[in-house]
Design an enzyme around this catalytic site. Structure first.
Site, PDB file in Angstrom:
ATOM      1  N   LYS A  29       0.855  -1.204   0.000  1.00  0.00           N
ATOM      2  CA  LYS A  29       0.000   0.000   0.000  1.00  0.00           C
ATOM      3  C   LYS A  29       0.883   1.244   0.000  1.00  0.00           C
ATOM      4  O   LYS A  29       1.896   1.288   0.709  1.00  0.00           O
ATOM      5  CB  LYS A  29      -0.917  -0.025   1.222  1.00  0.00           C
ATOM      6  CG  LYS A  29      -1.983   1.075   1.229  1.00  0.00           C
ATOM      7  CD  LYS A  29      -2.941   0.932   2.425  1.00  0.00           C
ATOM      8  CE  LYS A  29      -3.998   2.019   2.431  1.00  0.00           C
ATOM      9  NZ  LYS A  29      -4.909   1.934   3.600  1.00  0.00           N
ATOM     10  N   SER A  48      -9.906   2.736   2.666  1.00  0.00           N
ATOM     11  CA  SER A  48      -8.973   3.381   1.775  1.00  0.00           C
ATOM     12  C   SER A  48      -8.108   2.392   0.985  1.00  0.00           C
ATOM     13  O   SER A  48      -7.517   2.755  -0.022  1.00  0.00           O
ATOM     14  CB  SER A  48      -8.050   4.301   2.579  1.00  0.00           C
ATOM     15  OG  SER A  48      -7.253   3.547   3.487  1.00  0.00           O
ATOM     16  N   SER A 100     -10.136   0.253   6.845  1.00  0.00           N
ATOM     17  CA  SER A 100      -9.566   0.283   5.495  1.00  0.00           C
ATOM     18  C   SER A 100      -8.908  -1.004   5.021  1.00  0.00           C
ATOM     19  O   SER A 100      -8.524  -1.106   3.854  1.00  0.00           O
ATOM     20  CB  SER A 100      -8.560   1.419   5.372  1.00  0.00           C
ATOM     21  OG  SER A 100      -9.248   2.639   5.303  1.00  0.00           O
TER      22      SER A 100
HETATM   23  N1  GLN Z   1     -13.089   4.872   5.805  1.00  0.00           N
HETATM   24  C1  GLN Z   1     -12.544   5.319   7.060  1.00  0.00           C
HETATM   25  C2  GLN Z   1     -12.157   6.768   6.953  1.00  0.00           C
HETATM   26  O1  GLN Z   1     -12.407   7.343   5.952  1.00  0.00           O
HETATM   27  C3  GLN Z   1     -11.394   4.447   7.450  1.00  0.00           C
HETATM   28  C4  GLN Z   1     -10.102   4.905   6.923  1.00  0.00           C
HETATM   29  C5  GLN Z   1      -8.974   3.981   7.270  1.00  0.00           C
HETATM   30  O2  GLN Z   1      -9.155   2.952   7.908  1.00  0.00           O
HETATM   31  N2  GLN Z   1      -7.790   4.379   6.874  1.00  0.00           N
HETATM   32  O3  GLN Z   1     -11.627   7.337   7.851  1.00  0.00           O
END
Ligand code: GLN
Length: 508
Positions: A84, A159, A183
């Site tokens: 990632k 994400s 995410s």
């Molecule tokens: N979707 C969540 C957010 O927008 C989680 C993001 C994440 O886990 N990096 O914060």
């Protein structure tokens, strides 16, 4: 297994490891097969921001050489992996999905990346993500969205949509992810793949570009529970360079995944994470999975975690607060983007910072910086950040109580299957709701896994089941996950991802 490109990309990491150990294939062949697959399908999927073909093949050749010389190697040595783009990598760009870091080549490796290299996994490249890991769809990437291999008009989750899509489209058997609010787990759920957020402190955060430091946790993404465990073991462990790293051995996740024994285990259904608000097909597959767990010898109990209903609200105060502070370092002075303000002859440092941050950050990042700065401002600190921290304690207490009656907790991972690209882009609240079931674990620091539970009847798209365990009991996720995976694979007559459309077929 015949030695063809297609077969090698369809194999699991564990199978590839066996083939490599038996000398039936070389790491160069395995790595090349995955690079070829990327050439064939990534124009459609857009999982990669950077493909590192040359260095991956060089790493693979080095592993092949060491194996031929009889050196003792890690079980996963020679099995390629995608990383990632939130993790720093020497000699490879690290953008975090942001224009702010475009062109930045870090001078050091994140600890997890160093551990992956030490274990001998060739790094295929860096995969896409929502900008600075904010989002649930990968549409907030400054480099364009990644698409869901099941339906290219749909989101792969976020994400870590690059990580989920890269494994679900057979471009890599393994990928790294990070999970601050879901995410790793939500992308796994909507792509029919597997992902784990380890116990907070179980995997080093050194070299991850921080989103919210008290919530961030790196973890493994793969197509099977065993592969996820194998990568978890590589990534985990104590790191003196991370002050919140736990000084204890990695839980016995591989052993748990291999034994898959859940006889007598108590599995708690979280009342607040089921029922209303969940798509019918998501709930139906969840209920069926519970029955399979009972058939495998577990006992189902119901638990209540009343404060979970405040989790989303607390998270969207704590996360922006920490993010606004973490992102303050992108000031156009030390590294990253620098844009001179237009129409000013001799701009001040502050004017350069303002122009650069305006140009470098996308809308969602700006929204959260503004929210966080407001929540932390004097006069509001107690009302917002302080209150959110108290709610966080209540949520952790709910977990403690629930784990008095249950060994693990389960729920659907996400309320719906993958939505269409663009569908929630202008509706931040709708986007935030995707993480309603995953966020409590981050607030409490406990580990969680998502694995596929089937396809929803309405749309034929994958849905996931989430397992949550007490802190440092990550192995329990793998016992339950492997037992359920075995029962489901049996029922399906093969892995769920075998039913995904063939991306190389014409018109796919
Ligand atoms: N979707 C969540 C957010 O927008 C989680 C993001 C994440 O886990 N990096 O914060």
């Amino acid at each position: 297994m015949t030695n063809t490109t297609t077969d090698l990309t369809r194999a699991t990491a564990a199978q590839l490891a066996d083939l490599l150990a038996a000398g039936q294939v070389s790491s160069v062949e395995v790595t090349q097969a995955h690079l070829d697959r990327t050439t064939a399908v990534d124009e459609q999927v857009h999982a990669y921001l950077h493909v590192a073909g040359q260095s991956a093949l060089a790493e693979a050749a080095e592993i092949d050489r060491r194996r031929a010389a009889g050196e003792p190697l890690h079980r996963l040595a020679g099995v390629p992996i995608a990383v990632k783009d939130v993790m720093t990598t020497v000699g490879m760009p690290t953008t975090c999905g942001s224009k702010m870091l475009e062109g930045w080549i870090p001078p050091y490796d994140a600890t997890v990346v160093a551990q992956i290299k030490a274990a001998g996994l060739p790094i295929l490249g860096k995969v896409n993500m929502d900008e600075f890991a904010m989002g649930s769809s990968t549409e907030h990437s400054a480099y364009g969205p990644t698409r869901n291999p099941w339906d290219l008009e749909r989101i792969p989750g976020g994400s870590g949509g690059g990580s989920s899509a890269v494994v679900a489209s057979f471009q890599a058997p393994l990928a790294t992810g990070t999970d601050t609010g879901g995410s790793i787990r939500q992308p796994a759920a909507v792509t029919g793949s597997v992902g784990t957020k380890p116990t907070y402190g179980g995997v080093s955060r050194y070299g991850l570009v921080a989103l919210a430091s008290s919530l961030d946790q790196a973890g493994p993404c793969a197509r099977t529970v065993l592969d996820t465990a194998l990568l978890h073991e590589v990534m985990g462990g104590h790191d003196p360079r991370d002050s919140t790293s736990i000084d204890a051995p990695v839980p016995a996740v591989v052993e748990a995944a291999q034994r898959a024994d859940i006889k007598g285990m108590k599995i708690g259904i979280v009342k607040e994470l089921t029922g209303e608000g969940y798509q019918a097909g998501v709930s139906a597959r969840f209920e069926e999975s519970l029955q399979l767990l009972v058939d495998a010898g577990a006992e189902i109990v119901e638990v209540s975690c009343p404060n979970f209903r405040y989790a989303l609200a607390a998270y969207y105060l704590i996360l922006p607060s920490e993010a606004s502070s973490n992102l303050a370092k992108f000031d156009a002075m030390r590294y990253g983007l620098r844009v001179p303000p237009t129409g000013i002859d001799h701009p001040s440092a502050e004017q350069v910072m303002a122009a650069s941050r305006d140009a470098g950050f996308g809308d969602e990042v700006k929204r959260r910086i503004i929210l966080g700065t407001y929540a932390l401002s004097s006069g509001y600190y107690d009302a917002y950040y302080g209150t959110a921290q108290k709610v966080r304690r209540l949520i952790a207490n709910d977990f403690d109580r629930a784990f008095e009656t249950a060994d693990v907790l389960v729920s659907p991972t996400a309320p719906t299957t993958a939505f269409r690209l663009g569908e929630q882009l202008d509706d931040p609240m709708a986007m935030y709701l995707n993480d309603v079931a995953t966020i409590p674990a981050n607030l409490a620091g406990v580990p969680g896994m998502s694995l596929p539970s089937g396809l929803a009847d309405e749309d034929g798209l994958p849905t996931g089941l989430q397992i949550l365990a007490p802190a440092m009991q990550d192995q329990s996720l793998y016992s339950v996950g492997a037992a359920l995976e075995a029962a489901l694979t049996d029922r399906w007559g093969g892995p769920l991802l075998d039913r995904a459309p063939d991306l190389t077929a014409k018109g796919a």
